[in-house]
Design a protein around this motif. Structure first.
Motif, PDB file in Angstrom:
ATOM      1  N   UNK A   7       0.790  -1.234   0.000  1.00 21.25           N
ATOM      2  CA  UNK A   7       0.000   0.000   0.000  1.00 21.25           C
ATOM      3  C   UNK A   7       0.818   1.276   0.000  1.00 21.25           C
ATOM      4  N   UNK A   8       2.096   1.187   0.319  1.00 22.00           N
ATOM      5  CA  UNK A   8       2.932   2.390   0.417  1.00 22.00           C
ATOM      6  C   UNK A   8       3.936   2.416  -0.726  1.00 22.00           C
ATOM      7  N   UNK A   9       3.946   3.531  -1.464  1.00 21.15           N
ATOM      8  CA  UNK A   9       4.969   3.682  -2.506  1.00 21.15           C
ATOM      9  C   UNK A   9       6.334   3.928  -1.886  1.00 21.15           C
ATOM     10  N   UNK A  10       6.348   4.647  -0.755  1.00 23.08           N
ATOM     11  CA  UNK A  10       7.619   5.006  -0.130  1.00 23.08           C
ATOM     12  C   UNK A  10       7.465   5.016   1.378  1.00 23.08           C
ATOM     13  N   UNK A  11       8.518   4.590   2.048  1.00 23.25           N
ATOM     14  CA  UNK A  11       8.591   4.640   3.513  1.00 23.25           C
ATOM     15  C   UNK A  11       9.864   5.386   3.884  1.00 23.25           C
ATOM     16  N   UNK A  12       9.731   6.365   4.739  1.00 24.81           N
ATOM     17  CA  UNK A  12      10.877   7.137   5.222  1.00 24.81           C
ATOM     18  C   UNK A  12      11.096   6.838   6.697  1.00 24.81           C
ATOM     19  N   UNK A  13      12.337   6.600   7.058  1.00 29.79           N
ATOM     20  CA  UNK A  13      12.662   6.314   8.449  1.00 29.79           C
ATOM     21  C   UNK A  13      14.068   6.837   8.747  1.00 29.79           C
ATOM     22  N   UNK A  14      14.285   7.244   9.967  1.00 30.92           N
ATOM     23  CA  UNK A  14      15.612   7.709  10.373  1.00 30.92           C
ATOM     24  C   UNK A  14      16.471   6.521  10.785  1.00 30.92           C
ATOM     25  N   UNK A  15      17.750   6.637  10.518  1.00 30.05           N
ATOM     26  CA  UNK A  15      18.687   5.568  10.878  1.00 30.05           C
ATOM     27  C   UNK A  15      18.600   5.284  12.367  1.00 30.05           C
ATOM     28  N   UNK A  16      18.570   4.001  12.699  1.00 33.00           N
ATOM     29  CA  UNK A  16      18.487   3.595  14.092  1.00 33.00           C
ATOM     30  C   UNK A  16      17.072   3.326  14.558  1.00 33.00           C
ATOM     31  N   UNK A  17      16.105   3.844  13.832  1.00 31.32           N
ATOM     32  CA  UNK A  17      14.702   3.598  14.178  1.00 31.32           C
ATOM     33  C   UNK A  17      14.217   2.292  13.565  1.00 31.32           C
ATOM     34  N   UNK A  18      13.170   1.715  14.148  1.00 31.69           N
ATOM     35  CA  UNK A  18      12.607   0.501  13.534  1.00 31.69           C
ATOM     36  C   UNK A  18      11.873   0.835  12.247  1.00 31.69           C
ATOM     37  N   UNK A  19      11.854  -0.136  11.329  1.00 31.15           N
ATOM     38  CA  UNK A  19      11.150   0.074  10.079  1.00 31.15           C
ATOM     39  C   UNK A  19      10.159  -1.046   9.824  1.00 31.15           C
ATOM     40  N   UNK A  20       9.093  -0.685   9.119  1.00 26.12           N
ATOM     41  CA  UNK A  20       8.086  -1.656   8.682  1.00 26.12           C
ATOM     42  C   UNK A  20       7.710  -1.339   7.252  1.00 26.12           C
ATOM     43  N   UNK A  21       7.731  -2.349   6.399  1.00 29.69           N
ATOM     44  CA  UNK A  21       7.250  -2.234   5.022  1.00 29.69           C
ATOM     45  C   UNK A  21       6.085  -3.202   4.897  1.00 29.69           C
ATOM     46  N   UNK A  22       4.930  -2.674   4.489  1.00 30.81           N
ATOM     47  CA  UNK A  22       3.695  -3.452   4.562  1.00 30.81           C
ATOM     48  C   UNK A  22       3.407  -4.253   3.290  1.00 30.81           C
ATOM     49  N   UNK A  23       2.774  -5.403   3.507  1.00 27.99           N
ATOM     50  CA  UNK A  23       2.344  -6.261   2.406  1.00 27.99           C
ATOM     51  C   UNK A  23       1.105  -7.025   2.853  1.00 27.99           C
ATOM     52  N   UNK A  24       0.087  -7.020   2.023  1.00 29.18           N
ATOM     53  CA  UNK A  24      -1.076  -7.865   2.272  1.00 29.18           C
ATOM     54  C   UNK A  24      -1.241  -8.815   1.099  1.00 29.18           C
ATOM     55  N   UNK A  25      -1.848  -9.951   1.349  1.00 29.23           N
ATOM     56  CA  UNK A  25      -1.944 -10.960   0.308  1.00 29.23           C
ATOM     57  C   UNK A  25      -3.382 -11.415   0.121  1.00 29.23           C
ATOM     58  N   UNK A  26      -3.614 -11.983  -1.053  1.00 23.71           N
ATOM     59  CA  UNK A  26      -4.900 -12.588  -1.374  1.00 23.71           C
ATOM     60  C   UNK A  26      -4.604 -13.906  -2.078  1.00 23.71           C
ATOM     61  N   UNK A  27      -4.867 -15.000  -1.387  1.00 22.90           N
ATOM     62  CA  UNK A  27      -4.555 -16.318  -1.949  1.00 22.90           C
ATOM     63  C   UNK A  27      -5.667 -17.291  -1.614  1.00 22.90           C
ATOM     64  N   UNK A  28      -5.745 -18.320  -2.397  1.00 27.40           N
ATOM     65  CA  UNK A  28      -6.604 -19.444  -2.059  1.00 27.40           C
ATOM     66  C   UNK A  28      -5.687 -20.573  -1.624  1.00 27.40           C
ATOM     67  N   UNK A  29      -5.967 -21.122  -0.485  1.00 26.12           N
ATOM     68  CA  UNK A  29      -5.098 -22.159   0.038  1.00 26.12           C
ATOM     69  C   UNK A  29      -3.993 -21.561   0.888  1.00 26.12           C
ATOM     70  N   UNK A  30      -2.957 -22.331   1.112  1.00 32.91           N
ATOM     71  CA  UNK A  30      -1.851 -21.872   1.950  1.00 32.91           C
ATOM     72  C   UNK A  30      -0.942 -20.925   1.172  1.00 32.91           C
ATOM     73  N   UNK A  31      -0.611 -19.782   1.775  1.00 33.09           N
ATOM     74  CA  UNK A  31       0.229 -18.821   1.065  1.00 33.09           C
ATOM     75  C   UNK A  31       1.709 -19.138   1.200  1.00 33.09           C
ATOM     76  N   UNK A  32       2.424 -19.010   0.109  1.00 36.25           N
ATOM     77  CA  UNK A  32       3.881 -19.054   0.114  1.00 36.25           C
ATOM     78  C   UNK A  32       4.346 -17.649  -0.244  1.00 36.25           C
ATOM     79  N   UNK A  33       4.927 -16.946   0.717  1.00 35.03           N
ATOM     80  CA  UNK A  33       5.211 -15.520   0.584  1.00 35.03           C
ATOM     81  C   UNK A  33       6.704 -15.240   0.658  1.00 35.03           C
TER      82      UNK A  33
END
Lengths: 114, 115
Positions: A7-33
Motif C-alpha cells: 500500500x505504500x509507494x515510499x517509507x521514510x525512516x531515520x537511521x536507528x529507528x525501527x522500520x516496517x514495510x507493509x504487504x497484504x496478500x490474497x490467496x486461495x489455500x496456503x500462502x507461500x510468501x
C-alpha cells in the motif's frame, strides 16, 4: 489468482529507528510468501520466505517478517534501520499448482536518512 | 556458485528496431524465467521454461516477443519490432525447479530504452 498488495509507494525512516514495510496478500489455500530487495542497477535479491511454521520469519541482513493469517498480512520489519537499507522492496507470492511462478507487488521504496 | 548472467546491461534502440537479450542461469537450475519490470511497477512474468520447454507464456506479447532456451541452459529473449512501451528492465531468474521453496536467483537485468 494469487496477488499481493504493497500500500505504500515510499517509507521514510531515520537511521536507528525501527522500520516496517507493509504487504497484504490474497490467496486461495496456503500462502507461500517472499520478500525481495532491489538495489539500484541490480537484480532482485532474496531476503526471506514464509512457507509454514512460525509466524515470525528471520531473513538476511537483520530483516524479519511477520505472517498474520487473520489480517492476511506479511509485513517486513527491522529493529534498527541502516542508511544502507535504502532500496526498493518487493513482496511476492507463489502462484500455481503444477508449474509455479512468483507474482510480485508494486514495490515500496525505503529511504533511511542519516 | 556463479550467479545468473545477463547481457547486455544496457541497450538503447529506436522504435521498430529489433533487440535480443541473453541469459545464462545457474548451473543445474531447470527452471528459467524472464520478467519485465517497467519503471514504478513490480516485475511481471513474461515466460517460464522448464528445461527447454515453455510452461507459461500467457503474458508474452507473442506478436513481437519471442524466447527460446536451447538445450535447456542459456536463453534468449527477442523483441521485434520494439515499441516505446517496451522500455523496461528485463530480468532473468532461475530456480532448481518450478516448485522450488528457495525462491529464485535473479540476474542484474538488461535495461532497455526505446526511443
Amino acid at each position: 489468482a494469487q496477488s499481493v498488495a504493497q500500500p505504500e509507494d515510499q517509507v521514510n525512516v531515520a537511521e536507528g529507528n525501527p522500520l516496517t514495510v507493509k504487504c497484504t496478500y490474497s490467496v486461495s489455500g496456503n500462502p507461500y510468501l517472499f520478500w525481495y530487495v532491489q538495489y539500484p542497477n541490480r537484480g532482485l535479491q532474496f531476503l526471506l520466505k514464509y512457507i509454514t511454521g512460525d509466524n515470525l520469519v528471520k531473513g538476511s541482513y537483520g530483516f524479519e517478517a511477520e505472517f498474520n493469517k487473520s489480517q492476511t498480512s506479511f509485513h517486513l520489519k527491522k529493529p534498527s534501520a541502516l542508511v544502507s537499507d535504502s532500496a526498493l522492496y518487493f513482496c511476492a507470492v507463489r502462484e500455481g499448482t503444477g508449474f509455479q511462478k512468483l507474482v510480485f507487488g508494486t514495490g515500496t521504496r525505503l529511504l533511511v536518512s542519516p | 556458485e556463479a550467479g545468473v548472467a545477463q547481457s547486455p546491461r544496457y541497450k538503447i534502440i529506436e522504435k521498430r528496431q529489433s533487440v535480443a537479450f541473453w541469459c545464462n542461469p545457474i548451473s543445474g537450475h531447470a527452471t528459467l524465467y524472464w520478467y519485465q519490470q517497467i519503471l514504478g511497477q513490480g516485475p511481471k512474468l513474461l515466460i517460464q521454461f522448464q528445461n527447454n520447454g515453455v510452461v507459461d507464456d500467457s503474458q508474452l506479447p507473442k506478436d513481437r516477443f519471442s524466447a527460446e532456451r536451447l538445450k535447456g541452459v542459456d536463453s534468449t529473449l527477442k523483441i521485434q519490432p520494439a515499441k516505446l512501451e517496451d522500455s523496461a528492465v528485463y530480468l532473468c531468474a532461475s530456480s532448481l525447479d518450478t516448485g522450488s521453496l528457495y525462491g529464485y536467483t535473479f540476474g542484474s537485468g538488461t535495461r532497455l530504452t526505446v526511443v
